[in-house]
Design a protein around this motif. Structure first.
Motif, PDB file in Angstrom:
ATOM      1  N   ARG A 180      32.606  28.684  72.009  1.00  0.00           N
ATOM      2  CA  ARG A 180      31.560  27.942  71.292  1.00  0.00           C
ATOM      3  C   ARG A 180      31.218  28.544  69.947  1.00  0.00           C
ATOM      4  O   ARG A 180      30.539  27.926  69.143  1.00  0.00           O
ATOM      5  N   MET A 181      31.656  29.765  69.685  1.00  0.00           N
ATOM      6  CA  MET A 181      31.330  30.426  68.426  1.00  0.00           C
ATOM      7  C   MET A 181      31.934  29.657  67.256  1.00  0.00           C
ATOM      8  O   MET A 181      33.089  29.260  67.293  1.00  0.00           O
ATOM      9  N   LEU A 182      31.131  29.436  66.238  1.00  0.00           N
ATOM     10  CA  LEU A 182      31.607  28.774  65.028  1.00  0.00           C
ATOM     11  C   LEU A 182      32.062  29.834  64.027  1.00  0.00           C
ATOM     12  O   LEU A 182      31.487  30.927  63.976  1.00  0.00           O
ATOM     13  N   PRO A 183      33.069  29.511  63.221  1.00  0.00           N
ATOM     14  CA  PRO A 183      33.451  30.461  62.178  1.00  0.00           C
ATOM     15  C   PRO A 183      32.315  30.617  61.170  1.00  0.00           C
ATOM     16  O   PRO A 183      31.593  29.665  60.886  1.00  0.00           O
ATOM     17  N   ILE A 184      32.159  31.821  60.666  1.00  0.00           N
ATOM     18  CA  ILE A 184      31.096  32.145  59.709  1.00  0.00           C
ATOM     19  C   ILE A 184      31.743  32.569  58.388  1.00  0.00           C
ATOM     20  O   ILE A 184      32.645  33.403  58.376  1.00  0.00           O
ATOM     21  N   VAL A 185      31.271  32.002  57.290  1.00  0.00           N
ATOM     22  CA  VAL A 185      31.678  32.438  55.952  1.00  0.00           C
ATOM     23  C   VAL A 185      30.580  33.350  55.435  1.00  0.00           C
ATOM     24  O   VAL A 185      29.405  32.981  55.434  1.00  0.00           O
ATOM     25  N   VAL A 186      30.966  34.566  55.010  1.00  0.00           N
ATOM     26  CA  VAL A 186      29.969  35.529  54.523  1.00  0.00           C
ATOM     27  C   VAL A 186      30.064  35.801  53.028  1.00  0.00           C
ATOM     28  O   VAL A 186      29.185  36.436  52.460  1.00  0.00           O
ATOM     29  N   ASP A 187      31.120  35.322  52.396  1.00  0.00           N
ATOM     30  CA  ASP A 187      31.298  35.535  50.959  1.00  0.00           C
ATOM     31  C   ASP A 187      30.711  34.345  50.201  1.00  0.00           C
ATOM     32  O   ASP A 187      31.226  33.234  50.293  1.00  0.00           O
ATOM     33  N   PRO A 188      29.634  34.554  49.441  1.00  0.00           N
ATOM     34  CA  PRO A 188      29.035  33.431  48.724  1.00  0.00           C
ATOM     35  C   PRO A 188      29.987  32.752  47.743  1.00  0.00           C
ATOM     36  O   PRO A 188      29.852  31.568  47.460  1.00  0.00           O
TER      37      PRO A 188
END
Length: 123
Positions: free
Chosen positions: A27-35
């Motif tokens: 269920r984990m969604l991918p996360i973008v951390v670089d603005p």
């Protein structure tokens, strides 16, 4: 001076609230951390130039700089919604002593249906 590995730090978990609660890892969604991936050349962070016209898959696969810059956190999901239909994405931010603490303790607890409902009702 002594050099040591830092294993603790901030985390963000993103997932769909109305999904299957049986397997949190799926269920984990991918996360973008670089603005820069989301906002591209817009340093005002007002217009998500990197997001507009990009697919979720392309954003998730983008090369990200994860050190020496102020991070952001955007959970990515691809959904087709009918008129009147909705989806709830939950993002939880915190601090942990280790990756193991997140995967073995925090994530399973946070991603349970009762935990989210309880915290929503407390807010």
């Amino acid at each position: 001076a002594q050099v040591q590995m830092i294993t603790e730090g901030g985390y963000v978990l993103g997932f769909e609230a109305n999904g299957d609660y049986s397997d949190f890892e799926k269920r984990m969604l991918p996360i973008v951390v670089d603005p820069d991936v989301i906002f591209g050349s817009d340093t005002t962070l007002r217009v998500p130039k990197g997001f507009v016209g990009s697919s979720v898959d392309a954003l998730a696969a983008a090369d990200e700089v994860k050190v020496s810059k102020t991070p952001c956190a955007f959970a990515l999901a691809k959904k087709s919604l009918a008129a009147g239909e909705g989806v709830t994405i939950v993002s939880v931010y915190g601090h942990a002593k280790s990756v193991e603490q997140i995967t073995e303790d925090i994530a399973p607890k946070i991603m349970s249906e009762l935990y989210i409902t309880k915290k929503y009702n407390e807010a």
